[in-house]
Design an enzyme around this catalytic site. Sequence first.
Site, PDB file in Angstrom:
ATOM      1  N   ASP A 191      55.978  11.277  29.971  1.00  0.00           N
ATOM      2  CA  ASP A 191      54.685  10.612  29.812  1.00  0.00           C
ATOM      3  C   ASP A 191      54.863   9.227  29.165  1.00  0.00           C
ATOM      4  O   ASP A 191      55.679   9.073  28.247  1.00  0.00           O
ATOM      5  CB  ASP A 191      53.827  11.508  28.898  1.00  0.00           C
ATOM      6  N   GLU A 213      56.734   7.801  33.646  1.00  0.00           N
ATOM      7  CA  GLU A 213      55.484   7.102  33.946  1.00  0.00           C
ATOM      8  C   GLU A 213      55.558   5.739  33.268  1.00  0.00           C
ATOM      9  O   GLU A 213      55.750   5.655  32.051  1.00  0.00           O
ATOM     10  CB  GLU A 213      54.293   7.890  33.398  1.00  0.00           C
TER      11      GLU A 213
END
Length: 560
Positions: free
Chosen positions: A210, A277
């Site tokens: 993330d 990401e």
Amino acid sequence: MADYHRDPDWWKRAVIYQIYPRSFYDANNDGIGDLAGITAKLDYLNDGRGGGLGVDAIWISPFFTSPMADFGYDVADYTGIDPIFGTMDDFDALITAAHQRGIGVIIDMVFNHSSDQHPWFVQSRRDRTNPKADWYIWADPKPDGSVPNNWLSFFGGPAWTWDERRGQYYYHTFLKEQPDLNWYQPAMRAALADILRFWMKKGVDGFRFDVVNFLAYDRQLRDNPEVCDDDGSVHGDFNPYDRFDAIYSKGVPEQWECVEFLRTVMDEGDAIASVGEVGGIRQPERLIAHAAEHVQHGRRLHMAYTFAMLTENADLGYWLRIVEATERVIGDGWPCWSMGNHDSARLLSRFDCRGPRQGLQQAALLFLLTIRGTPILYYGEEIDMAEVALPREQVQDPFGIRFWPDYKGRDGCRSPFPWTADLPNCGFNSGADPWLPLGASPPLDQAAEDPHGTLAVVREMLRLRRSHPALMAGSYKTLMKNGQAVIFERRLGNARLWVAVNVGGEAKPLRLRAVGFDAERDATAEVVPLTALARNGRLAGDILELPGYGFALIRFPAAS
Ligand code: GLC
Ligand code: CA
């Protein structure tokens, strides 16, 4: 595990399917999807015997112990399963069942921040001297008591929250319930490494990291500069965060060491893949270059996706600009693409693939599945799931609550998957109120009846990819662009394919001579039909007749 995954580079040939676990299938009928629900539906994704959609791996958004302030992206125990999603036994069963079918399992590691309920943070905030005092980012106020610098939270307001007991501020890129971890603390990093080891031992095949480009931050906590638009005015958007170029709160030079640390740990495992990401940069070429740096030199991440294809821009020129920019800077890295996910409006609605533009959903997915790199499909794209509009009182996403009505949040792309038309809640569960309302998109059983539907097209395309290694691993080169139609070449050794995609509604005759096609010499070149597609291109001499939203895969026999 199927042989397919024993190859350490399996992820380069994979198609990944992202599951938002709250919304896939609710096996225990409490309104929220769960791990047992995913296991129950694996055959739909790939039954391991040639049936099902045919994906190679699933990325499951977080299912770890969490107070759910950001629906699981606020983790309170990285090795615990939140009871909402089930138990560790459910997870073990999921891994086993996935592997039996040759499906790799990628889990979501939220290592930029934890929950404020994580025992690490509970301890860290106790005083300035405890062993975890510096596991988070603490700073003294300015002499006038104000926040340490101008860094903003992506979810609104300052990125600093005052803690009375410590008499200091702590930093959070997102909600105040999501304090950022301090990556300069070696013991903290070592604890994260052990978490990766824990899951690798459990048999996971990879990790999605993330907001991975936010791990390191400027140690001097310098102010971020303001972004100016072309006219010199401060950039205006619904989110004040975007008024600043966050050069000091992310992507600083120490970032590479953090990413390389993750890689070193992953290399202890067997054929582990990772996808980061990378976001927070508005200018697409800069964003792409930054993402590319995350995947180079074989010692950083395996892959990274950006938000470049997650905008509302469905113009082919823009998409090619993104693909070509990636090809230019990716070096020895490997591209990875997301056109829809749990942070962006549904592809179908974002690109307005309705009415006369109906064919665009399929054309967009065919583009995604044929450019070079690993594509990530977002659950429901294969059945044309649309964004679901919610009234203010039903909004759950804290990001949407904060910025309503200028921004309505991310609930609309997180609605429950509709399985069966005739069942309560379309078979998402057996009748309990789902956590978010279902949309009106046709359920899977209906979608499956359409021989030319998106489901059939995606399914067949995934099989074509497998039978044409050049589609998975070949080089990429744009050959021609005409309006919204493109032809690009994918080449691997002797194998040469041309892919033509039209993301516009207007039919295009494409004169192939202009790109070196010779009707006589290339007489044996042929269009490999995508039988499910209603709009295949047709080769006539050296003209490719490409219908609106059409597609053609042209195979050249290998040169002998
Ligand atoms: C990432 C996730 C998003 C989450 C945020 C904070 O952007 O994709 O869903 O809210 O990080 O963890
Ligand atoms: Ca459930």
